[in-house]
Design an enzyme around this catalytic site. Structure first.
Site, PDB file in Angstrom:
ATOM      1  N   LEU A  67       9.428  12.646  14.928  1.00  0.00           N
ATOM      2  CA  LEU A  67       9.552  13.953  15.563  1.00  0.00           C
ATOM      3  C   LEU A  67       8.792  14.021  16.888  1.00  0.00           C
ATOM      4  CD1 LEU A  67       9.189  16.416  12.536  1.00  0.00           C
ATOM      5  CD2 LEU A  67      11.243  15.937  13.883  1.00  0.00           C
ATOM      6  N   ARG A  73       0.795  -1.226   0.000  1.00  0.00           N
ATOM      7  CA  ARG A  73       0.000   0.000   0.000  1.00  0.00           C
ATOM      8  C   ARG A  73       0.831   1.280   0.000  1.00  0.00           C
ATOM      9  NH1 ARG A  73       0.883  -2.280   4.506  1.00  0.00           N
ATOM     10  NH2 ARG A  73       1.366  -1.167   6.419  1.00  0.00           N
ATOM     11  N   CYS A 127      -2.435  -1.065  11.590  1.00  0.00           N
ATOM     12  CA  CYS A 127      -2.528  -1.878  10.376  1.00  0.00           C
ATOM     13  C   CYS A 127      -1.904  -3.253  10.561  1.00  0.00           C
ATOM     14  CB  CYS A 127      -1.857  -1.167   9.213  1.00  0.00           C
ATOM     15  SG  CYS A 127      -2.633   0.390   8.762  1.00  0.00           S
TER      16      CYS A 127
END
Length: 256
Positions: free
Chosen positions: A109, A72, A188
């Site tokens: 981050l 994907r 996922c």
């Protein structure tokens, strides 16, 4: 930003749109965007923003490309397995459009680094995959007065919203999804994701970002778009501002 003949040709299909034109494309080309996450959502966002001529893209991700990503995450090739995702995606964007500046940030981050990156850009796109990052990005955007395009996708379902707390009585991400430490979340790797879904939501994130930069159309501010891929149905619901929100209630806002 002034567009030369090459750029006028490259972006001619935008320029032909009356709502965009030369001025709108110049605003896009003069803008800077930070994309948090170079995975399923970040790939289509970065590819479309890069192809559309956003002048400076910052791609942030501390993860590496894995074989399971390739179903994907269309910004990565098989040869990129083991490479940092921000580097891999940056290379793909540059291959599409060498006219723009693309910078990869090879870390997840947080803290001061997140604040410095958010402060340096015009708009932030959250393409991350976990609540902790989403809430941290939201807090930084609220504190620094930056618009935020947020998306999420799992299974066959996705969602999209835009937040800009400089506008009066508009919600932030925390108003919609209050931060609850330890709340369960499904990723996922555990639940799976239908590959085109991230393309659908990522493309819509790119559309909202470009609309903001070009100053066209109506943004999904104060609204949440829900996409059901199995039924091919979209639903948009209003998101109220929470006057007791601990994140945005103290934010400096402009009227209107």
């Amino acid at each position: 930003m002034e567009l030369n003949d090459t750029l006028l040709l490259r972006y001619s299909r935008h320029i032909l749109l009356p709502d965009v034109g030369v001025d709108g494309q110049a605003r896009i080309s003069g803008a800077s965007v930070l994309i948090i996450g170079a995975g399923g959502l970040g790939c289509p966002v970065a590819l479309y923003l890069g192809a559309s001529g956003v002048g400076r893209l910052w791609l942030a991700d501390g993860d590496t490309v894995d074989l399971t990503n390739l179903q994907r995450q269309i910004g990565h090739a098989t040869a990129a397995i083991g490479e940092n995702k921000a580097d891999s995606l940056a290379r793909s964007v540059r291959a599409i459009n060498p006219e723009i500046e693309v910078q990869s940030i090879r870390e997840a981050l947080g803290g001061e680094a997140l604040h410095e990156a958010v402060a340096a850009v015009d708009l932030v796109v959250d393409a991350s995959d976990n609540f902790a990052t989403r809430h941290a990005v939201n807090r930084a955007c609220v504190q620094l007065g930056k618009p935020l395009v947020s998306g999420a996708a799992i299974g066959f379902s996705g969602q999209l919203a835009v937040f800009d707390t400089r506008r009066a009585r508009t919600p932030c991400y925390h108003c919609l999804f209050p931060d609850q430490a330890g709340e369960p979340e499904v990723r996922c790797a555990e639940a799976g994701v239908f590959s085109p879904l991230v393309g659908v939501i990522g493309a819509m994130q790119a559309m909202e970002a470009l609309k903001y930069l070009a100053q066209v159309g109506e943004l999904l501010i104060g609204r949440l778009l829900l996409w059901d891929g199995l039924r091919a149905e979209a639903r948009v619901m209003n998101v109220p501002y929470d006057p007791a929100c601990p994140v945005c209630r103290q934010a400096a806002r402009q009227a209107g």
